[in-house]
Design an enzyme around this catalytic site. Structure first.
Site, short mmCIF file in Angstrom:
data_model
loop_
_atom_site.label_atom_id
_atom_site.label_comp_id
_atom_site.label_asym_id
_atom_site.label_seq_id
_atom_site.Cartn_x
_atom_site.Cartn_y
_atom_site.Cartn_z
N ASP A 9 5.65 3.18 6.91
CA ASP A 9 6.04 2.92 5.53
C ASP A 9 6.95 4.04 5.07
O ASP A 9 6.95 5.14 5.62
CB ASP A 9 4.80 2.83 4.62
CG ASP A 9 5.17 2.47 3.19
OD1 ASP A 9 5.85 1.44 3.00
OD2 ASP A 9 4.79 3.19 2.26
N SER A 10 7.72 3.75 4.02
CA SER A 10 8.60 4.77 3.47
C SER A 10 7.82 5.88 2.78
O SER A 10 8.37 6.95 2.50
CB SER A 10 9.58 4.14 2.48
OG SER A 10 8.88 3.50 1.43
N CYS A 72 5.86 -2.05 4.90
CA CYS A 72 6.76 -1.72 3.81
C CYS A 72 7.62 -2.96 3.55
O CYS A 72 8.28 -3.45 4.46
CB CYS A 72 7.65 -0.54 4.21
SG CYS A 72 8.96 -0.13 3.04
N GLU A 157 2.81 6.85 -7.78
CA GLU A 157 2.93 8.10 -7.02
C GLU A 157 2.73 9.33 -7.90
O GLU A 157 2.45 10.41 -7.38
CB GLU A 157 4.27 8.15 -6.30
CG GLU A 157 4.38 7.08 -5.22
CD GLU A 157 5.35 7.43 -4.12
OE1 GLU A 157 6.18 8.32 -4.32
OE2 GLU A 157 5.26 6.80 -3.04
N CYS A 191 4.77 -5.29 -3.03
CA CYS A 191 5.02 -3.88 -2.76
C CYS A 191 3.66 -3.26 -2.49
O CYS A 191 2.69 -3.52 -3.21
CB CYS A 191 5.69 -3.20 -3.95
SG CYS A 191 5.81 -1.39 -3.78
N HIS A 193 2.49 -0.44 -2.94
CA HIS A 193 1.95 0.46 -3.97
C HIS A 193 1.17 -0.29 -5.05
O HIS A 193 0.28 0.27 -5.69
CB HIS A 193 3.09 1.22 -4.68
CG HIS A 193 3.64 2.37 -3.91
ND1 HIS A 193 4.36 2.23 -2.75
CD2 HIS A 193 3.58 3.72 -4.16
CE1 HIS A 193 4.73 3.42 -2.31
NE2 HIS A 193 4.27 4.34 -3.14
#
Length: 272
Positions: A9-10, A72, A157, A191, A193
């Protein structure tokens, strides 16, 4: 010989996918690589995402991975096809790279009664039209509506996903999505996240809407893939080992990883 399954993942989001994969398939060895030094990918060009993703996939191959999962959405949308069609036949014809978009689009239509589904994603994923194209292949009668949520990843984040400050941005984008079609009854968090915002999303989404996270769907798909491809499964080592790599600060990664993975980890720095 150590031949783990690679998960890329990024940044941190792919840990929500890895968490569900490990829950479903705990016996396998895994190497997780987070390219935190170059995140976010969602705002970068197709060529840049492709080059970054390929570089990380190559590193996972060098570590013995026979199978790599791009956990991702942006990398799956912007890089997966090129890697599968152009690179693997040349650099690693005996290895496989999978994404998170196809497993999700193969089942999303099963959840909707109205035939209207919503996609919440990064701008890069929305712009790629990957979900629209892939859903049409599996469920051509489904109406797909997308909404880019550029503030959601920074909220997560920065640890603000449960704060009152997140309410405005979550409600804003859900309202915009539902304005496109009030008949939307299934909403995909496209996504990795976004599962950390699930409580906020449920708060502002219609009470009867189905909210889909990708982790469980991808884990089920991977399990099915390994059953259908025993030649790959036999090559994957099964000692229950976990390795976590990050291209940025290990202290930051370990602190954030607890929120995404659900337990503490100790990462190793990787210089690319």
């Amino acid at each position: 010989m150590n031949q783990p399954i690679g998960v890329f993942d990024s940044g941190y989001g792919g840990l929500t996918i890895l968490r569900e994969i490990v829950r479903k398939l705990p016996q396998y060895d895994y190497v997780y690589l987070g390219d935190n030094a170059r995140t976010p990918y969602g705002t970068r060009s197709f060529d840049t995402v492709y080059q970054y993703t390929l570089e990380c996939v190559r590193h996972l191959f060098d570590r013995g991975c026979r199978l790599v999962v791009l956990a991702c959405n942006t990398a799956s949308a912007k890089a997966l096809r090129n890697i599968q069609q152009l690179d693997l036949p040349v650099i690693a014809p005996d290895r496989r790279v999978l994404g998170v978009i196809r497993p999700t689009t193969e089942v999303i239509g099963n959840y909707s009664k109205s035939g209207n589904v919503g996609i919440l994603a990064t701008r890069g994923t929305v712009t790629s039209e990957s979900y629209v194209v892939e859903i049409d292949k599996c469920f051509p009668d489904l109406q797909v509506f997308q909404e880019a949520c550029p503030m959601w990843v920074p909220l997560v984040e920065n640890g603000e996903y449960a704060s009152p400050g997140a309410d405005y941005f979550v409600k804003q984008h859900l309202d915009r999505l539902l304005q496109k079609s009030p008949a939307i009854d299934t909403i995909l968090l496209a996504c990795t996240h976004y599962p950390l915002l699930i409580d906020k999303i449920r708060q502002f989404a219609p009470a009867d809407a189905t909210i889909l996270s990708q982790g469980g769907i991808v884990a089920d798909s991977l399990a099915d893939y390994l059953v259908r491809h025993p030649e790959i499964d036999e090559q994957c080592s099964k000692q229950g080992r976990r390795i976590f790599l990050t291209t940025d600060s290990t202290d930051d990664f370990d602190r954030q990883a607890t929120n995404f993975y659900g337990e503490s980890v100790r990462s190793v720095h990787l210089a690319l």
